[in-house]
Design a protein around this motif. Sequence first.
Motif, short mmCIF file in Angstrom:
data_model
loop_
_atom_site.label_atom_id
_atom_site.label_comp_id
_atom_site.label_asym_id
_atom_site.label_seq_id
_atom_site.Cartn_x
_atom_site.Cartn_y
_atom_site.Cartn_z
N PRO A 114 57.89 8.39 -6.32
CA PRO A 114 57.59 9.76 -6.75
C PRO A 114 56.32 10.27 -6.08
CG PRO A 114 57.11 8.20 -8.51
CD PRO A 114 57.82 7.43 -7.44
N CYS A 115 56.33 11.52 -5.70
CA CYS A 115 55.23 12.07 -4.91
C CYS A 115 53.93 12.22 -5.70
CB CYS A 115 55.63 13.41 -4.32
SG CYS A 115 56.88 13.27 -3.02
N CYS A 116 54.00 12.13 -7.02
CA CYS A 116 52.77 12.16 -7.82
C CYS A 116 52.27 10.76 -8.15
CB CYS A 116 53.00 12.98 -9.09
SG CYS A 116 53.20 14.74 -8.75
N ALA A 117 52.89 9.75 -7.55
CA ALA A 117 52.41 8.36 -7.69
C ALA A 117 52.93 7.59 -6.49
CB ALA A 117 52.88 7.74 -8.99
N HIS A 118 52.53 8.03 -5.30
CA HIS A 118 53.08 7.48 -4.06
C HIS A 118 52.04 6.61 -3.37
CE1 HIS A 118 55.39 7.27 -0.35
NE2 HIS A 118 56.37 7.95 -0.93
N ASP A 145 58.88 13.32 -15.32
CA ASP A 145 60.08 12.99 -14.54
C ASP A 145 60.15 11.51 -14.19
OD1 ASP A 145 60.98 15.61 -14.55
OD2 ASP A 145 60.12 16.09 -12.59
N PHE A 146 58.99 10.82 -14.15
CA PHE A 146 59.00 9.40 -13.79
C PHE A 146 59.98 8.62 -14.67
CE2 PHE A 146 54.32 9.11 -12.12
CZ PHE A 146 54.58 10.12 -11.23
N HIS A 147 59.86 8.83 -15.99
CA HIS A 147 60.70 8.05 -16.90
C HIS A 147 61.96 8.78 -17.32
CE1 HIS A 147 57.56 10.19 -19.24
NE2 HIS A 147 58.52 10.42 -20.14
N GLU A 148 61.97 10.11 -17.28
CA GLU A 148 63.15 10.84 -17.74
C GLU A 148 64.20 11.02 -16.66
OE1 GLU A 148 62.29 14.47 -19.72
OE2 GLU A 148 61.28 13.49 -21.41
N HIS A 149 63.77 11.14 -15.40
CA HIS A 149 64.73 11.45 -14.34
C HIS A 149 64.70 10.48 -13.17
CE1 HIS A 149 64.11 15.50 -16.34
NE2 HIS A 149 65.41 15.28 -16.48
N GLU A 158 53.88 4.07 -19.46
CA GLU A 158 54.00 3.45 -18.14
C GLU A 158 53.86 4.48 -17.03
OE1 GLU A 158 57.64 1.33 -18.02
OE2 GLU A 158 57.08 -0.10 -19.60
N SER A 159 54.33 5.69 -17.28
CA SER A 159 54.18 6.77 -16.31
C SER A 159 52.72 7.16 -16.15
CB SER A 159 55.01 7.98 -16.73
OG SER A 159 56.39 7.67 -16.77
N VAL A 160 51.99 7.16 -17.26
CA VAL A 160 50.55 7.43 -17.23
C VAL A 160 49.85 6.40 -16.34
CG1 VAL A 160 48.44 7.33 -18.60
CG2 VAL A 160 50.42 8.63 -19.44
N ARG A 161 50.15 5.14 -16.57
CA ARG A 161 49.51 4.07 -15.78
C ARG A 161 49.83 4.22 -14.30
NH1 ARG A 161 51.16 -2.13 -16.72
NH2 ARG A 161 53.17 -1.25 -16.07
N LEU A 162 51.09 4.43 -13.95
CA LEU A 162 51.49 4.53 -12.56
C LEU A 162 50.79 5.70 -11.88
CD1 LEU A 162 53.27 3.60 -10.21
CD2 LEU A 162 55.08 5.09 -11.11
N ALA A 163 50.76 6.86 -12.53
CA ALA A 163 50.15 8.04 -11.92
C ALA A 163 48.65 7.85 -11.72
CB ALA A 163 50.42 9.26 -12.78
N ASN A 181 47.12 6.03 -25.92
CA ASN A 181 48.09 4.98 -26.23
C ASN A 181 48.09 3.91 -25.15
OD1 ASN A 181 48.69 6.95 -28.08
ND2 ASN A 181 50.90 6.79 -27.87
N ALA A 182 48.11 4.36 -23.89
CA ALA A 182 48.16 3.41 -22.77
C ALA A 182 46.89 2.57 -22.72
CB ALA A 182 48.36 4.17 -21.46
N TYR A 183 45.75 3.19 -23.04
CA TYR A 183 44.47 2.47 -23.04
C TYR A 183 44.45 1.42 -24.15
CZ TYR A 183 39.49 1.59 -23.62
OH TYR A 183 38.27 0.99 -23.74
N GLU A 184 44.91 1.81 -25.31
CA GLU A 184 44.88 0.89 -26.43
C GLU A 184 45.86 -0.27 -26.24
OE1 GLU A 184 45.67 3.49 -29.70
OE2 GLU A 184 43.53 4.00 -29.98
#
Length: 600
Positions: A114-118, A145-149, A158-163, A181-184
Amino acid sequence: IYKGITLWSPNVNLFRDPRWGRGHETYGEDPTLIAILGVAYIKGLQGEGEYLRTAACAKHFAVHSGPEEKRHYFDAKVSMKELWETYLPQFEACVREGKVEAVMGAYNRTNGEPCCAHSYLMVEVLRKQWGFQGHYVSDCWAIRDFHEHHKVTDRPEESVRLALEMGCDVNCGCTYQKILNAYEEGLISKELLQKSAIRLFTTRFLLGMFDETEYDNIPYEVVECREHIELSIEAACKSVVLLKNDGILPLNKKKLKTIGVIGPNAREALIGNYHGTASRYVTVLEGIQDYVGDDVRVLYSEGCHLFLDQVEKLAREDDRISEAMTVAEHSDLVILCLGLDESLEGEEGDTGNAYASGDKQGLMLPPSQQRLLEIVAEMGVPFIVCMMAGSAMDLNLADDRANAVLQTWYPGARGGKAVADILFGEISPSGKLPVTIYRNLQGMPDFDDYSMKNRTYRFVEKAPLYPFGYGLNYADTLVMRAELTEDVVYAQTEEQSVGVEVTVANHGDVFTEDVLQVYVQVEDINEVPNPKLVVFKRVELAPGEEKMVTLEIPRRAFTVVDEEGKFVHTGRGADIYVGFGQPDERTKELTGKKCLKIHI
């Protein structure tokens, strides 16, 4: 929205396919053209003072140009050669030369990521190779879109972490609400968050948000002041492209009694899909009425709906055609205003074009307009087509039957005045096509095929109707002489630019501007099939004037991109072409002039 000082502009994607609805946001189909105009735009937005005037944003990084309806799950696949030859040069210029403060990622994937996490585009190229120091922002809801599409992650955290790990500092959307949530959960660290926070606060400091700056005391009264209005009219005038003229233009109002203005865009289609709000809008109909005053009668007919079969819901099909025919019968000539508007081409979700999500399905006008054009063409009245659209349309019939054709695009709030000034010869048209106007789409790859075969002027395999770089004026401009400013040893061009000294002349009897263009083709198997634009310059020429102009061709113009995406200087020869259009046979056929050629 539209009120901040961090501006998500310019759109420097390449207008790869004429069906793309957002193409009119861009600067055209050529990387060099996009780079030069994009850098100038960025410098205008950001200023050159101690603080940033505003923060510009180059988007959408990096391989992005439709289809709109597939953008949330689509994977744009390109070779390394095509990536660096076509899709990245303009972004590199925005970063290295324009010092753009922000970059926005695209919705789609490119070669699987994905172009927002490339990892390659964002980390290796943007940050490491180009040294980008600003902040990165996602397109709106692209991280969702990372996880939905795209299905590259399973859930928002997980999308937060990747981006964040790939360096996406701002999420336009809601997914970063899951940061805590991702931090905790231990998915992201405080240090990772600090890295993005520092980038974002750096932009705020550079904008002077915590200091007094020279921009703080700009009064509201400068908004839409006389100087700005005049500049917008000048920009509109310079953008209009004269595609055909059998001698009917410029019009002389002293020789006219009645003008018929016909078409659904005569009172519409001034603005594109992203725009501000002006205090006054001057349509083409109003521009013509204002220009001729009471000296010439102006008749008007809508002619047809923009895209429906009827204007009034209770009427029969083509309920404005008879009116248009009557106007034509009683007019000395007709100005026929056709095309699209922001509801028919634009971004997915922002338009009324639900059947194609903002993209076009082809080059043809809506059927209602095509019928109107055909009927006016049969009337036997001289007529001029004003094509008001942000992309290439099918102009075959207009080219064959109209006395003149103007591509006016979306000319802005006072655009009708600019069009009228050109129609009546107050200004000689000087715009050049930033895109190819094809005869049809035969032989062009599918819309979602990102290969460049038979796309744009650099790769086109058959003569277009109107070529990239083409545009007529009311004068007679030509290139008299073109020579290198000094002897060039070709092997040295890897280390230096090449100066070209050009003598241009106006053998006509009116003042005009024209755009001098230089194209290069290197003798190498990796070179693009057709000569490529490398530099251009707008020139003013009085009647009978000769002028010497010097242009500098950058050294990269003499490189080719190999299969690994490297710019390679082979030391082989090259042809340099200088003219007021590109060195193709169709331009020569349309203008009666050819480019001068220099071989090195």
